[in-house]
Structure formats: C-alpha cells, structure tokens
Design a protein around this motif. Sequence first.
Motif, PDB file in Angstrom:
ATOM      1  N   ARG A  58       7.782   7.256   2.631  1.00 39.62           N
ATOM      2  CA  ARG A  58       6.891   8.184   1.917  1.00 39.62           C
ATOM      3  C   ARG A  58       6.482   7.643   0.551  1.00 39.62           C
ATOM      4  NH1 ARG A  58       7.019  13.862   3.616  1.00 39.62           N
ATOM      5  NH2 ARG A  58       8.286  14.093   5.483  1.00 39.62           N
ATOM      6  N   LYS A  59       6.180   6.359   0.493  1.00 39.20           N
ATOM      7  CA  LYS A  59       5.751   5.759  -0.767  1.00 39.20           C
ATOM      8  C   LYS A  59       4.321   5.261  -0.650  1.00 39.20           C
ATOM      9  CE  LYS A  59      10.240   4.357  -2.636  1.00 39.20           C
ATOM     10  NZ  LYS A  59      11.023   3.236  -3.217  1.00 39.20           N
ATOM     11  N   LEU A  60       3.630   5.312  -1.776  1.00 42.08           N
ATOM     12  CA  LEU A  60       2.266   4.813  -1.880  1.00 42.08           C
ATOM     13  C   LEU A  60       2.256   3.603  -2.811  1.00 42.08           C
ATOM     14  CD1 LEU A  60       0.485   8.254  -2.379  1.00 42.08           C
ATOM     15  CD2 LEU A  60       0.593   6.912  -0.272  1.00 42.08           C
ATOM     16  N   PRO A  61       1.291   2.686  -2.586  1.00 40.86           N
ATOM     17  CA  PRO A  61       0.171   2.726  -1.647  1.00 40.86           C
ATOM     18  C   PRO A  61       0.549   2.205  -0.261  1.00 40.86           C
ATOM     19  CG  PRO A  61       0.034   0.741  -2.955  1.00 40.86           C
ATOM     20  CD  PRO A  61       1.231   1.501  -3.479  1.00 40.86           C
ATOM     21  N   VAL A  62      -0.357   2.491   0.685  1.00 38.60           N
ATOM     22  CA  VAL A  62      -0.262   1.953   2.038  1.00 38.60           C
ATOM     23  C   VAL A  62      -1.628   1.387   2.394  1.00 38.60           C
ATOM     24  CG1 VAL A  62       0.162   2.441   4.469  1.00 38.60           C
ATOM     25  CG2 VAL A  62       1.476   3.657   2.709  1.00 38.60           C
ATOM     26  N   LEU A  63      -1.653   0.157   2.880  1.00 40.42           N
ATOM     27  CA  LEU A  63      -2.896  -0.452   3.343  1.00 40.42           C
ATOM     28  C   LEU A  63      -2.871  -0.530   4.861  1.00 40.42           C
ATOM     29  CD1 LEU A  63      -5.541  -2.003   2.335  1.00 40.42           C
ATOM     30  CD2 LEU A  63      -4.282  -4.067   2.998  1.00 40.42           C
ATOM     31  N   VAL A  64      -3.941  -0.047   5.479  1.00 42.52           N
ATOM     32  CA  VAL A  64      -4.100  -0.153   6.928  1.00 42.52           C
ATOM     33  C   VAL A  64      -5.231  -1.138   7.189  1.00 42.52           C
ATOM     34  CG1 VAL A  64      -4.560   1.072   9.076  1.00 42.52           C
ATOM     35  CG2 VAL A  64      -3.319   2.228   7.219  1.00 42.52           C
ATOM     36  N   LEU A 101      -2.331  -3.727  11.346  1.00 38.42           N
ATOM     37  CA  LEU A 101      -1.326  -3.974  10.313  1.00 38.42           C
ATOM     38  C   LEU A 101      -1.237  -2.790   9.358  1.00 38.42           C
ATOM     39  CD1 LEU A 101       0.618  -5.909   8.764  1.00 38.42           C
ATOM     40  CD2 LEU A 101      -1.399  -6.685   7.492  1.00 38.42           C
ATOM     41  N   VAL A 102      -0.018  -2.322   9.136  1.00 38.29           N
ATOM     42  CA  VAL A 102       0.249  -1.317   8.112  1.00 38.29           C
ATOM     43  C   VAL A 102       1.171  -1.971   7.095  1.00 38.29           C
ATOM     44  CG1 VAL A 102       1.257   0.926   7.590  1.00 38.29           C
ATOM     45  CG2 VAL A 102      -0.023   0.597   9.716  1.00 38.29           C
ATOM     46  N   LEU A 103       0.705  -2.058   5.848  1.00 36.93           N
ATOM     47  CA  LEU A 103       1.431  -2.812   4.835  1.00 36.93           C
ATOM     48  C   LEU A 103       1.700  -1.932   3.623  1.00 36.93           C
ATOM     49  CD1 LEU A 103       2.479  -5.721   4.402  1.00 36.93           C
ATOM     50  CD2 LEU A 103       0.305  -6.240   3.277  1.00 36.93           C
ATOM     51  N   THR A 104       2.930  -2.005   3.123  1.00 38.14           N
ATOM     52  CA  THR A 104       3.307  -1.276   1.917  1.00 38.14           C
ATOM     53  C   THR A 104       3.724  -2.276   0.840  1.00 38.14           C
ATOM     54  OG1 THR A 104       5.629  -1.050   2.587  1.00 38.14           O
ATOM     55  CG2 THR A 104       4.104   0.660   3.327  1.00 38.14           C
TER      56      THR A 104
END
Length: 209
Positions: A45-51, A55-58
Amino acid sequence: MYTLITAPRTRGTRVTWILEELGVEYAVKIRSPRDPEVKAVNPLRKLPVLVADDLVLTESAAICTYLADRHDTPSLSPAPGTTERARFDEWNYYVLTDLEAPLWYFSKNAFLYPEKVRVPEILPACRREFARSVEALARRLGDNEFLVGEAFSVSDILCGHTLAWARAVQFELSSENVRDYADRVLARPALERARSRELGASAKTQDSV
C-alpha cells in the motif's frame, strides 16, 4: 503508455518529473495508499506505482532508473558497467540512505504517525544526521553543476526532490553550494510541468468524488 498511481507532494513527484523530462505519454491516477486499487497492485500500500504493460513497479528510485534505461537516455542514466554508472549508483544510494532517511524518520515522528506512536525524542537526532549528510554533499558536489558528470541525471531528480522535502519541513541547507544546486535543479521546467500535472489530476479526482 505508462500509468502512474500516485499522490501530490509524495515521492511520486520524482516519477512525474522524469516522465516529463523524457517527454513520453503517461496517465496519472491520484489515489490514497488505502485505496483498494493500490492494494491490488502493491500489497504494501505504498505510492508511487508505475504500470507499464505487464510490469508493475514500485519504489521511486527504481522506477526512475527503469524509465531512463528503457528510453536509452545516457545523460539521465549512464550505461551499466561504466565509471559514470558506478558514480550514478553511488549517488543514488547515498541520497536514499543518508540524505533522505533522516527526513523520513523526522516526518513520521513529527506528523505522519498517529500521535500515540510518535517518538519525539529522535527529532533532534534526525536534524543532526541530515546536517552531516548535507556537509558531505557540499564537499563532494564542490563547484559541479550536477552530481554525475556534466549532465542532469536521475541522481539529480532524487537529490533535488529530497532537498525540496527538506525545505518543506524547515531543515536547513547550511552550505551555499548545496542551496544553489537545489535552486538550479528545482527550477527545471519539467518539474514545474510534473507538479502541474499532478495537481490537475488531483482536481479531476476530487471533482469525480
């Protein structure tokens, strides 16, 4: 196209900043860390998230480096295996572990945590540790315009954003060359566009509630 899940005035600004530096298309979703959409892509539950496609990258530093590498911009991220890349990695780790960490612990215990779990006794130590890190930054920066060679890079995004954070919580930048450096990198047009993009997305989110 990239989708960035973020919130204004967070580390997500580092990502909108590099996206604007790259001039690529992206969508911004303003969400709270408690939003179910955030939990679905990042259990922490942390931001940011790049989709990006599948690929989902934090983690903001990892996202920025990935984007610079993917778009083959040697100025923003030097080629792996080079001396410049070694210095680039060195600066990035320094910013995250030495410069940012005291700010993060200060912020959590000054206003982010619920009052009952804050440890105010550590706040002076956070200021001391940050001051030591700024002194080290000043010595290593010297008269250089940027951190890695003669070009603006992801290292400057991470460091510039962290120094802006320091100013926001009234931490002193005791060295003139560090203050000048902060003014220089924080005046980049891409950062202004990034902030405007976040605020615009935030306003649209509020209007739809």
